[in-house]
Write a protein that holds these residues in place. Structure first.
Motif, short mmCIF file in Angstrom:
data_model
loop_
_atom_site.label_atom_id
_atom_site.label_comp_id
_atom_site.label_asym_id
_atom_site.label_seq_id
_atom_site.Cartn_x
_atom_site.Cartn_y
_atom_site.Cartn_z
N ASP A 86 0.83 -1.21 0.00
CA ASP A 86 0.00 0.00 0.00
C ASP A 86 0.87 1.26 0.00
N LYS A 87 0.45 2.23 -0.81
CA LYS A 87 1.09 3.54 -0.82
C LYS A 87 0.37 4.41 0.20
N VAL A 88 1.11 4.90 1.20
CA VAL A 88 0.47 5.53 2.36
C VAL A 88 1.12 6.86 2.71
N TYR A 89 0.42 7.60 3.58
CA TYR A 89 1.00 8.80 4.16
C TYR A 89 0.55 8.91 5.61
N SER A 90 1.33 9.67 6.42
CA SER A 90 1.04 9.74 7.84
C SER A 90 1.74 10.92 8.50
N ARG A 91 1.13 11.38 9.58
CA ARG A 91 1.82 12.23 10.56
C ARG A 91 2.04 11.27 11.73
N VAL A 92 3.27 10.90 11.98
CA VAL A 92 3.54 9.85 12.95
C VAL A 92 3.46 10.40 14.37
N PRO A 93 3.18 9.55 15.37
CA PRO A 93 3.16 9.99 16.77
C PRO A 93 4.52 10.48 17.23
N THR A 94 4.53 11.25 18.31
CA THR A 94 5.78 11.81 18.81
C THR A 94 6.73 10.75 19.33
N ASP A 95 6.21 9.57 19.67
CA ASP A 95 7.10 8.52 20.16
C ASP A 95 7.57 7.58 19.05
N ALA A 96 7.22 7.89 17.80
CA ALA A 96 7.73 7.12 16.66
C ALA A 96 9.22 7.43 16.47
N PRO A 97 9.96 6.55 15.79
CA PRO A 97 11.41 6.73 15.67
C PRO A 97 11.86 7.86 14.75
N GLY A 98 10.96 8.55 14.06
CA GLY A 98 11.36 9.67 13.19
C GLY A 98 11.29 9.28 11.73
N THR A 99 10.80 10.20 10.89
CA THR A 99 10.56 9.89 9.48
C THR A 99 11.73 10.24 8.57
N PHE A 100 12.76 10.92 9.10
CA PHE A 100 13.93 11.23 8.29
C PHE A 100 14.88 10.04 8.34
N ALA A 101 14.42 8.95 7.77
CA ALA A 101 15.13 7.68 7.80
C ALA A 101 14.63 6.83 6.65
N VAL A 107 2.20 3.27 14.24
CA VAL A 107 0.94 2.65 14.63
C VAL A 107 -0.05 2.81 13.49
N ALA A 108 -0.75 1.73 13.15
CA ALA A 108 -1.58 1.71 11.95
C ALA A 108 -2.70 2.74 11.97
N ASP A 109 -3.21 3.07 13.16
CA ASP A 109 -4.31 4.04 13.25
C ASP A 109 -3.91 5.43 12.80
N LEU A 126 1.53 16.98 3.26
CA LEU A 126 0.17 17.25 3.72
C LEU A 126 -0.16 16.88 5.17
N PRO A 127 0.34 15.77 5.71
CA PRO A 127 -0.22 15.30 6.98
C PRO A 127 -0.19 16.30 8.13
N ASP A 283 -3.98 11.15 13.25
CA ASP A 283 -5.35 10.67 13.08
C ASP A 283 -5.53 10.15 11.66
N GLY A 284 -5.48 8.83 11.51
CA GLY A 284 -5.62 8.24 10.18
C GLY A 284 -6.96 8.51 9.54
N LYS A 285 -8.03 8.59 10.33
CA LYS A 285 -9.36 8.83 9.76
C LYS A 285 -9.46 10.24 9.20
N GLN A 286 -8.85 11.21 9.88
CA GLN A 286 -8.85 12.56 9.32
C GLN A 286 -8.02 12.62 8.03
N LEU A 287 -6.96 11.83 7.97
CA LEU A 287 -6.20 11.76 6.72
C LEU A 287 -7.02 11.12 5.62
N ASP A 288 -7.91 10.20 5.96
CA ASP A 288 -8.83 9.64 4.96
C ASP A 288 -9.70 10.75 4.39
N ALA A 289 -10.24 11.61 5.28
CA ALA A 289 -11.09 12.71 4.84
C ALA A 289 -10.30 13.71 4.00
N LEU A 290 -9.05 13.95 4.39
CA LEU A 290 -8.18 14.85 3.61
C LEU A 290 -7.93 14.27 2.23
#
Length: 333
Positions: A86-101, A107-109, A126-127, A283-290
């Motif tokens: 799946d091609k996805v996008y996300s704003r990850v939680p603050t306890d995630a390891p960081g997206t510059f990697a 977390v899937a939600d 966008l996220p 919030d994955g559901k709000q990203l769905d709406a976006l």
């Protein structure tokens, strides 16, 4: 794998480093994303400089970055609705390891299928701005037909918030500099105020909602332009009482904040108005709406510059310069 990490608080150049680290292992409720693009936001350099350490202290070395677009390469046992490939996008939680990697576990939600009509670079921008704006409008009790003031219309947040507000039926005031007036009009703003030549305080009247993206005196001044009972929602001003408590700040710090917040508190009471500082949550559901808004052509990403991952530190400096017209993106693949 390769990752950009924060090694300490302070100067950007001295406290960011590319390191080789282990690929994240997914928990049962997570997915592993191969990162194709990520976005740099003002919060990223503020974290490095230590501006948020009272709210969130880091253990060094620490990952960095919150926005991501990429491909799911592994799923946890409890994950449903997302699959490998799946091609996805996300704003990850603050306890995630960081997206510059090269890879990030999330977390899937917090994850959504990216808009089909966008590239990875466009989707990565966008996220955070999307969720911030959506949650600000929700907090501000926005309804169709409301008058909204959005400061800094040419920035990453502003350029998205204008489009989102218009998609929801708002009358939009915004501020920008002379060179960006026509461009911001094209985003859909109804009244563009050139702050180099005009004083928005003499133009905006009885706004239902002020989206405060600048902080400082702009937070207090927001109450001069809202209507009785209106809402000021800030991402840059002083913490409100409830938010400060929710962040776990000790009593002494909360008392100091209360004193600093006094002009805002007085202004709020005079207008029987509402003030809230928000810190965006995934919030994955709000990203769905976006995604639906983007695929319907109601919102388009605004990209200023795209840097290769190896140029990430340069991208940080550019973001901090304040000259970005839209989003600053890291291209990973």
């Amino acid at each position: 794998m390769k990752a950009l990490q924060i090694t300490g608080y302070g100067d950007i150049q001295k406290n960011l480093r590319f390191n080789a680290i282990e690929k994240p292992k997914v928990k049962s409720d997570e997915v592993l994303i191969e990162v194709y693009a990520a976005a740099i936001n003002p919060v990223d350099y503020k974290i490095v400089e230590g501006a948020l350490k009272q709210i969130r202290k880091l253990k060094f070395p620490s990952g960095t970055g919150f926005d991501v677009a990429g491909i799911v390469v592994e799923t946890g046992d409890a994950v449903t609705g997302l699959n490998i490939g799946d091609k996805v996008y996300s704003r990850v939680p603050t306890d995630a390891p960081g997206t510059f990697a090269e890879y990030v576990s999330v977390v899937a939600d917090a994850v959504s299928i990216k808009p089909a009509n966008l590239s990875f670079e466009e989707a990565a921008g966008l996220p955070l701005v999307g969720l911030t704006s959506m949650q600000a409008f929700e907090t501000g009790a926005f309804k169709k037909g409301d008058k909204v003031l959005i400061h800094a219309g040419s920035g990453g947040i502003g350029s998205f918030a204008i489009q989102y507000a218009k998609s929801q039926g708002a009358f939009v005031y915004t501020t920008t500099s002379t060179k960006n007036v026509n461009w911001v009009k094209e985003l859909g703003a109804d009244k563009v105020i050139n702050y180099k030549k005009q004083d928005y305080l003499g133009i905006v009247r009885d706004a239902d909602l002020v989206f405060d993206t600048l902080g400082g005196h702009y937070t207090e001044d927001a109450f001069k332009v809202i209507k009785e009972g209106g809402h000021v929602v800030s991402i840059a001003g002083i913490l409100d009482k409830v938010t400060a408590k929710n962040f776990g700040l000790n009593g002494i710090i909360r008392f100091i904040l209360a004193l600093k917040r006094l002009p805002v508190t007085i202004a709020m009471k005079r207008k029987s108005a509402h003030y809230k500082f928000i810190f965006v949550h995934p919030d994955g559901k709000q990203l769905d709406a976006l995604r639906d808004l983007v695929e319907a052509g109601k919102i388009k990403p605004v990209i200023d510059k795209i840097y290769d991952f190896s140029e990430a530190i340069d991208a940080y400096h550019y973001q901090k310069s304040g000259h970005a017209k839209g989003k600053v993106i890291l291209k990973m693949k």
